[in-house]
Design an enzyme around this catalytic site. Sequence first.
Site, mmCIF file in Angstrom:
data_model
loop_
_atom_site.group_PDB
_atom_site.id
_atom_site.type_symbol
_atom_site.label_atom_id
_atom_site.label_comp_id
_atom_site.label_asym_id
_atom_site.label_seq_id
_atom_site.Cartn_x
_atom_site.Cartn_y
_atom_site.Cartn_z
ATOM 1 N N CYS A 1 0.838 -1.208 0.000
ATOM 2 C CA CYS A 1 0.000 0.000 0.000
ATOM 3 C C CYS A 1 0.869 1.252 0.000
ATOM 4 O O CYS A 1 1.352 1.687 1.049
ATOM 5 C CB CYS A 1 -0.928 -0.010 1.218
ATOM 6 S SG CYS A 1 -1.995 1.436 1.270
ATOM 7 N N CYS B 1 -0.387 4.148 1.974
ATOM 8 C CA CYS B 1 -0.231 3.992 3.428
ATOM 9 C C CYS B 1 1.210 4.260 3.852
ATOM 10 O O CYS B 1 1.463 4.933 4.843
ATOM 11 C CB CYS B 1 -0.560 2.571 3.869
ATOM 12 S SG CYS B 1 -1.988 1.847 3.094
ATOM 13 N N ASP B 2 2.153 3.697 3.119
ATOM 14 C CA ASP B 2 3.541 3.641 3.609
ATOM 15 C C ASP B 2 4.521 4.506 2.833
ATOM 16 O O ASP B 2 5.691 4.597 3.220
ATOM 17 C CB ASP B 2 4.036 2.178 3.571
ATOM 18 C CG ASP B 2 3.192 1.280 4.470
ATOM 19 O OD1 ASP B 2 2.742 1.765 5.520
ATOM 20 O OD2 ASP B 2 2.976 0.108 4.118
#
Length: 334
Positions: A156, A159-160
């Site tokens: 992701c 996300c990261d």
Amino acid sequence: MEFFDKLDLNNDTQAENKMSENTEHVKCLIIGSGPAGYTAAIYASRANMTPVMYEGLQPGGQLTTTTEVENFPGYPEGVTGPVMMEDLKKQAQRFGADIRWGLATAVDFSTMPRKVTIDGNKTIEADTVIIATGATAKYLGLEDEQKYAGSGVSACATCDGFFYRGKDVAVVGGGDTAAEEALYLAGLCNKVYLIVRRNEMRASKVMQERVFKTENIEVLWEHQTKGLTGEGVVEGAVLYKKKGTPEEEEVTIKIDGFFLAIGHKPNSDIFAEYIDVDEVGYINTVAGTAQTNVEGVFACGDVQDSHYRQAVTAAGSGCMAAIDAERYWSEKFA
Ligand code: NDP
């Protein structure tokens, strides 16, 4: 608010759902606990459906593996995925949702009430079932993906990606997700390699054009990943170029992050015998509703949505599923 705080609604739920040792009858069973499942639980509780939820293997769903969520309305400063899921869970419990650990391991939708086996040994008989089991990101199946999980391997980018600001990263995949993630990372990172296994991308033309126009994205056509390297964290990847052809060669790239974007697998396997799914396994629902092909069984969130896959759209569909379930129950059983 105080009024609800004083009520012990969990006890009401348990009393209303008839119990025996290994079989229990409930009005509304929710399987899975992401934004879709929790929102369904909030709405179903408030509609007196006394829902019982089994959270599944990953309570809170995919969002619990993310860091900051900045696009969910109502959190002007952003919120971490785990905190948001905990908030949704508490909100559902406040209205009496009975939220339990446990995994649905089998279903029998041929009978009424519908039957769902939990952890292989308990049977829930449910007047209505809401499926909110989500989807799981696909991995290549390399040992190195596990070895470096959380240390440079991610599924992701949104996300990261933040952790890789100014660094070099690689994204694997040639679809819209890969294009989107590569573009997102290009805005944060020094350089993005896009590893595409064929000599063309599956992504929509408009996304491809954006990728090609972005200077710090380099597309590695006809490349596949052999493995990852690094002392404790990802420091590089070894790729095959033109694997299986006479021109096959090994290529090494220096990267700090390795992002998988090769699609998601909807968690629908245990329902597939009864529920209509598309060719990938996404549950088909009647347009504009959460209704599946089986009466009294509804689906919401990523298990039925290959397109938007957002927390807020999952939550919206969870609301739809609970409203549909309540209306169905009122017409059929009230
Ligand atoms: P897709 O299935 O569309 O694409 C998966 C990609 O990963 C393909 O390029 C595939 O290669 C590649 N791939 C699969 N397995 C491997 C493997 N083992 N090794 C290397 N590469 C592999 O998935 P997406 O998640 O990209 O998209 C899913 C759906 O969501 C699509 O309908 C898409 O249009 C939609 N979507 C839309 C967005 C938007 O409109 N903004 C954003 C994101 C997704 P190959 O092509 O060779 O099979």
